[in-house]
Write a protein that holds these residues in place. Structure first.
Motif, mmCIF file in Angstrom:
data_model
loop_
_atom_site.group_PDB
_atom_site.id
_atom_site.type_symbol
_atom_site.label_atom_id
_atom_site.label_comp_id
_atom_site.label_asym_id
_atom_site.label_seq_id
_atom_site.Cartn_x
_atom_site.Cartn_y
_atom_site.Cartn_z
ATOM 1 N N PHE A 1 3.754 -43.701 -38.192
ATOM 2 C CA PHE A 1 3.004 -42.636 -37.667
ATOM 3 C C PHE A 1 3.775 -41.382 -37.377
ATOM 4 N N GLY A 2 3.452 -40.368 -38.022
ATOM 5 C CA GLY A 2 4.249 -39.053 -37.705
ATOM 6 C C GLY A 2 3.682 -38.310 -36.312
ATOM 7 N N TYR A 3 4.392 -37.813 -35.650
ATOM 8 C CA TYR A 3 3.971 -37.179 -34.240
ATOM 9 C C TYR A 3 4.418 -35.885 -34.080
ATOM 10 N N ALA A 4 5.271 -35.247 -35.105
ATOM 11 C CA ALA A 4 5.950 -34.014 -34.482
ATOM 12 C C ALA A 4 4.777 -32.774 -34.705
ATOM 13 N N ALA A 5 4.009 -33.063 -35.689
ATOM 14 C CA ALA A 5 2.904 -31.913 -35.847
ATOM 15 C C ALA A 5 1.911 -31.685 -34.726
ATOM 16 N N HIS A 6 2.002 -32.388 -33.898
ATOM 17 C CA HIS A 6 0.722 -32.439 -33.168
ATOM 18 C C HIS A 6 1.027 -32.095 -31.561
ATOM 19 N N CYS A 7 0.202 -31.579 -30.726
ATOM 20 C CA CYS A 7 0.367 -31.187 -29.343
ATOM 21 C C CYS A 7 0.164 -32.688 -28.858
ATOM 22 N N GLU A 8 0.593 -32.658 -27.562
ATOM 23 C CA GLU A 8 0.592 -33.991 -26.606
ATOM 24 C C GLU A 8 -0.556 -34.377 -26.387
ATOM 25 N N ASN A 9 -1.665 -33.600 -26.217
ATOM 26 C CA ASN A 9 -3.000 -33.816 -25.907
ATOM 27 C C ASN A 9 -3.746 -34.503 -27.030
ATOM 28 N N ASP A 10 -3.572 -33.954 -28.268
ATOM 29 C CA ASP A 10 -4.060 -34.441 -29.648
ATOM 30 C C ASP A 10 -3.499 -35.880 -29.851
ATOM 31 N N ILE A 11 -2.121 -35.926 -29.653
ATOM 32 C CA ILE A 11 -1.795 -37.384 -29.552
ATOM 33 C C ILE A 11 -2.196 -38.438 -29.033
ATOM 34 N N VAL A 12 -2.512 -38.064 -27.600
ATOM 35 C CA VAL A 12 -3.029 -39.068 -26.614
ATOM 36 C C VAL A 12 -4.382 -39.155 -27.023
ATOM 37 N N ASP A 13 -5.152 -38.425 -27.213
ATOM 38 C CA ASP A 13 -6.642 -38.499 -27.725
ATOM 39 C C ASP A 13 -6.867 -39.192 -28.937
ATOM 40 N N ASN A 14 -6.051 -38.940 -29.594
ATOM 41 C CA ASN A 14 -6.218 -39.638 -31.209
ATOM 42 C C ASN A 14 -5.928 -41.251 -31.078
ATOM 43 N N ILE A 15 -4.758 -41.498 -30.139
ATOM 44 C CA ILE A 15 -4.409 -42.744 -29.988
ATOM 45 C C ILE A 15 -5.355 -43.706 -29.154
ATOM 46 N N LYS A 16 -6.178 -42.882 -28.391
ATOM 47 C CA LYS A 16 -7.363 -43.343 -27.464
ATOM 48 C C LYS A 16 -8.416 -43.914 -28.719
ATOM 49 N N LEU A 17 -8.723 -42.756 -29.719
ATOM 50 C CA LEU A 17 -9.788 -43.051 -30.565
ATOM 51 C C LEU A 17 -9.337 -44.440 -31.476
ATOM 52 N N LEU A 18 -8.178 -44.542 -31.742
ATOM 53 C CA LEU A 18 -7.729 -45.681 -32.666
ATOM 54 C C LEU A 18 -7.884 -47.107 -31.651
ATOM 55 N N SER A 19 -7.349 -46.971 -30.385
ATOM 56 C CA SER A 19 -7.547 -48.127 -29.428
ATOM 57 C C SER A 19 -9.206 -48.436 -29.479
ATOM 58 N N GLU A 20 -10.008 -47.529 -29.329
ATOM 59 C CA GLU A 20 -11.327 -47.806 -29.066
ATOM 60 C C GLU A 20 -11.834 -48.420 -30.389
ATOM 61 N N LYS A 21 -11.482 -47.968 -31.473
ATOM 62 C CA LYS A 21 -11.956 -48.694 -32.866
ATOM 63 C C LYS A 21 -11.493 -49.992 -33.022
ATOM 64 N N LEU A 22 -9.937 -50.399 -32.522
ATOM 65 C CA LEU A 22 -9.424 -51.658 -32.723
ATOM 66 C C LEU A 22 -9.841 -52.687 -31.524
ATOM 67 N N CYS A 23 -10.432 -51.991 -30.473
ATOM 68 C CA CYS A 23 -10.754 -53.095 -29.313
ATOM 69 C C CYS A 23 -12.366 -53.492 -29.779
ATOM 70 N N ASN A 24 -12.792 -52.924 -30.621
ATOM 71 C CA ASN A 24 -14.338 -53.416 -30.838
ATOM 72 C C ASN A 24 -13.945 -54.536 -31.940
ATOM 73 N N ILE A 25 -12.771 -54.563 -32.737
ATOM 74 C CA ILE A 25 -12.844 -55.592 -33.744
ATOM 75 C C ILE A 25 -11.776 -56.588 -33.024
ATOM 76 N N TYR A 26 -10.832 -56.423 -32.155
ATOM 77 C CA TYR A 26 -10.104 -57.239 -31.424
ATOM 78 C C TYR A 26 -10.323 -57.203 -29.814
ATOM 79 N N PRO A 27 -11.187 -57.633 -29.311
ATOM 80 C CA PRO A 27 -11.522 -57.506 -28.001
ATOM 81 C C PRO A 27 -10.500 -58.160 -27.166
ATOM 82 N N SER A 28 -10.111 -57.585 -26.204
ATOM 83 C CA SER A 28 -8.705 -57.891 -25.216
ATOM 84 C C SER A 28 -9.314 -59.567 -24.508
#
Length: 495
Positions: free
Chosen positions: A468-495
């Protein structure tokens, strides 16, 4: 020849894009596919401009080009007509082009290396969109000082009346080269003079020049496994035999390379920040590599692509600075610190090779552009570059920490994050029980440019990781997009 069209002039719609060009193409294509018959009179430029909802000047420009090429002609006092002598064969060929059989790719008698490179190209081609979230190899582009750079370019342009017509130095702009001598000496411990510096259009051209100057068909080249895929492709295209050398926490395994591939003519290395794993070549291995190269009459290409992105400690001295036998060719780039389209870098070659590299640069593309070199010289000389580097280091480090914390907060059950003291991307190892292909599929669905580690592997099978490249993105965008990925993966791999 077909009869004249009697129906009203057909409605023509412009495609998106450059309007003057599209007026030309729209009318030309309508003639060739039969929507406008030969001999028909066209509406006036004013009427056609109203019909197309564009300026009359755009229509006039399109008409003039069509007249020049023989598609239209004018009758004084009457108007503009489609030429009656356009061959039917041309009209049929264009209008039925979709039915023309294309030659098979395998019958084109291309260089066999094209087929050899196709597999590598297929891996990288879908990922050339640099606007994607978490793409690899992009620095803090949002922090580039556009206004300052524009002023420097303007200043250089205003002063360039005499310089531009006369600039043709294949080895680069001398004031820039002199500044680079001081810069790399103070920041990287590199020993050189301006005669040893060749300005190039980025690291890929640097690798190409090294291959052309130093390698013959079939020569053996060491390459980290995993490693920079473009370096592998360029060296393969040059006819080199690639020898994959395992890389661990101490970097390239020099003993393995010497034992298994003792006839190598070139070693491609990223000692300060191994790509893509981010490790540093240890001092014992650096010294062992230099000794082996000297004893075996081999060359070392040191790709120092990421040295300025070291956050908590001083940059490690370049391998070139430890070389007492002139076996290292050092390559630096500005595109990571500036922006991807800034295609300027430099080679530092042993003096004995300076003439050969200058000659090969000249026969590759003559020379690099004057304006960017002169502006970069001003940027460095006035202290802007050093300030920019200090600023970017802090911002990039903050973004790295943000990415690390976001992964550990939302996806620690799936990823082990490999943190380093430098770089602009992070390797995320996937824990047991999770499917990398499924995770990548979710990344793609979100428009992420994250890449599988396998893309950079030659034989190494330990590649269950995503970059994952992170340097080109502001901190809010990094956090928001990791949350989106987490939501996607939690639907597939419920904890």
């Amino acid at each position: 020849m077909r009869c004249k069209q009697q129906a009203p002039f057909p409605l023509l719609l412009l495609e998106d894009g450059y309007i003057k060009e599209n007026v030309y193409h729209t009318i030309r294509n309508a003639i060739l596919d039969g929507r406008i018959s030969t001999g028909i009179k066209l509406p006036s430029t004013r009427a056609l401009a109203e019909m197309m909802s564009i300026s009359r000047n755009s229509v006039i420009a399109g008409f003039e080009r069509l007249i020049d090429e023989g598609y239209l002609y004018t009758k004084k006092g009457s108007g503009t007509y489609v030429c009656a002598n356009i061959p039917d064969e041309l009209i049929r060929t264009i209008s039925h082009s979709q039915t023309i059989s294309q030659p098979q790719y395998s019958t084109l008698n291309l260089n066999p290396l094209v087929a050899t490179l196709s597999a590598l190209w297929d891996k990288s081609r879908p990922n050339t969109n640099k606007r994607q979230m978490f793409n690899i190899g992009i620095g803090c582009v949002d922090q580039f000082p556009h206004e300052l750079w524009g002023r420097l370019l303007g200043r250089v342009w205003r002063r360039s009346k005499q310089a531009i017509p006369n600039f043709n130095h294949p080895d680069g702009y001398l004031p820039l080269k002199k500044l680079l001598v001081d810069y790399v000496r103070s920041t990287r411990g590199v020993h050189c003079n301006e005669k040893q510096i060749i300005i190039v259009n980025g690291t890929q051209q640097a690798i190409n020049l090294v291959a052309k100057v130093l390698l013959k068909q079939g020569d053996n080249v060491w390459l980290d496994d995993p490693s920079y895929d473009s370096a592998r492709a360029i060296l393969t295209a040059a006819g080199a035999e690639i020898s994959p050398i395992p890389s661990d926490q101490e970097g390239m395994d020099i003993t393995y390379g010497a034992t298994h591939y003792g006839t190598a003519k070139l070693i491609y290395a990223t000692p300060s920040h191994q790509f893509p794993l981010g490790t540093t070549l240890s001092l014992p291995r650096r010294l062992a590599l230099l000794d082996w190269a000297q004893q075996n009459n081999a060359w070392i290409f040191e790709d120092d692509y990421n040295s300025e992105f070291r956050f908590l400690s001083k940059p490690i001295q370049a391998l070139q600075g430890l070389d007492n036998h002139q076996r290292v060719i050092y390559a630096g780039t500005f595109s990571k610190m500036m922006y991807p389209g800034f295609r300027l870098g430099f080679l530092i070659v042993p003096e004995i090779l300076s003439e050969a590299f200058t000659m090969m640069k000249y026969y590759s593309d003559s020379h690099c552009g004057y304006l960017e070199q002169a502006a970069l010289a001003q940027f460095i000389q006035e202290g802007h570059y050093a300030r920019h580097v200090r600023k970017i280091r802090k911002i990039c480090h903050d973004r790295q920490n943000t990415f690390f914390n976001a992964i550990n907060h939302s996806l620690s059950h799936i990823f082990n994050v490999q943190m380093t003291d430098s770089g602009i991307h992070t390797v995320c190892w996937i824990k047991a029980g999770y499917d990398i292909n499924l995770i990548l599929e979710q990344c793609r669905s979100l428009g992420f440019g994250a890449q599988p580690l396998s893309r950079y592997c030659i034989q190494n099978q330990n590649h269950n990781a995503i970059l994952f490249g992170y340097a080109a993105h502001c901190e809010n965008d990094i956090v928001d997009n990791i949350k989106l990925l987490s939501e996607k993966l939690c639907n597939i791999y419920p904890s």
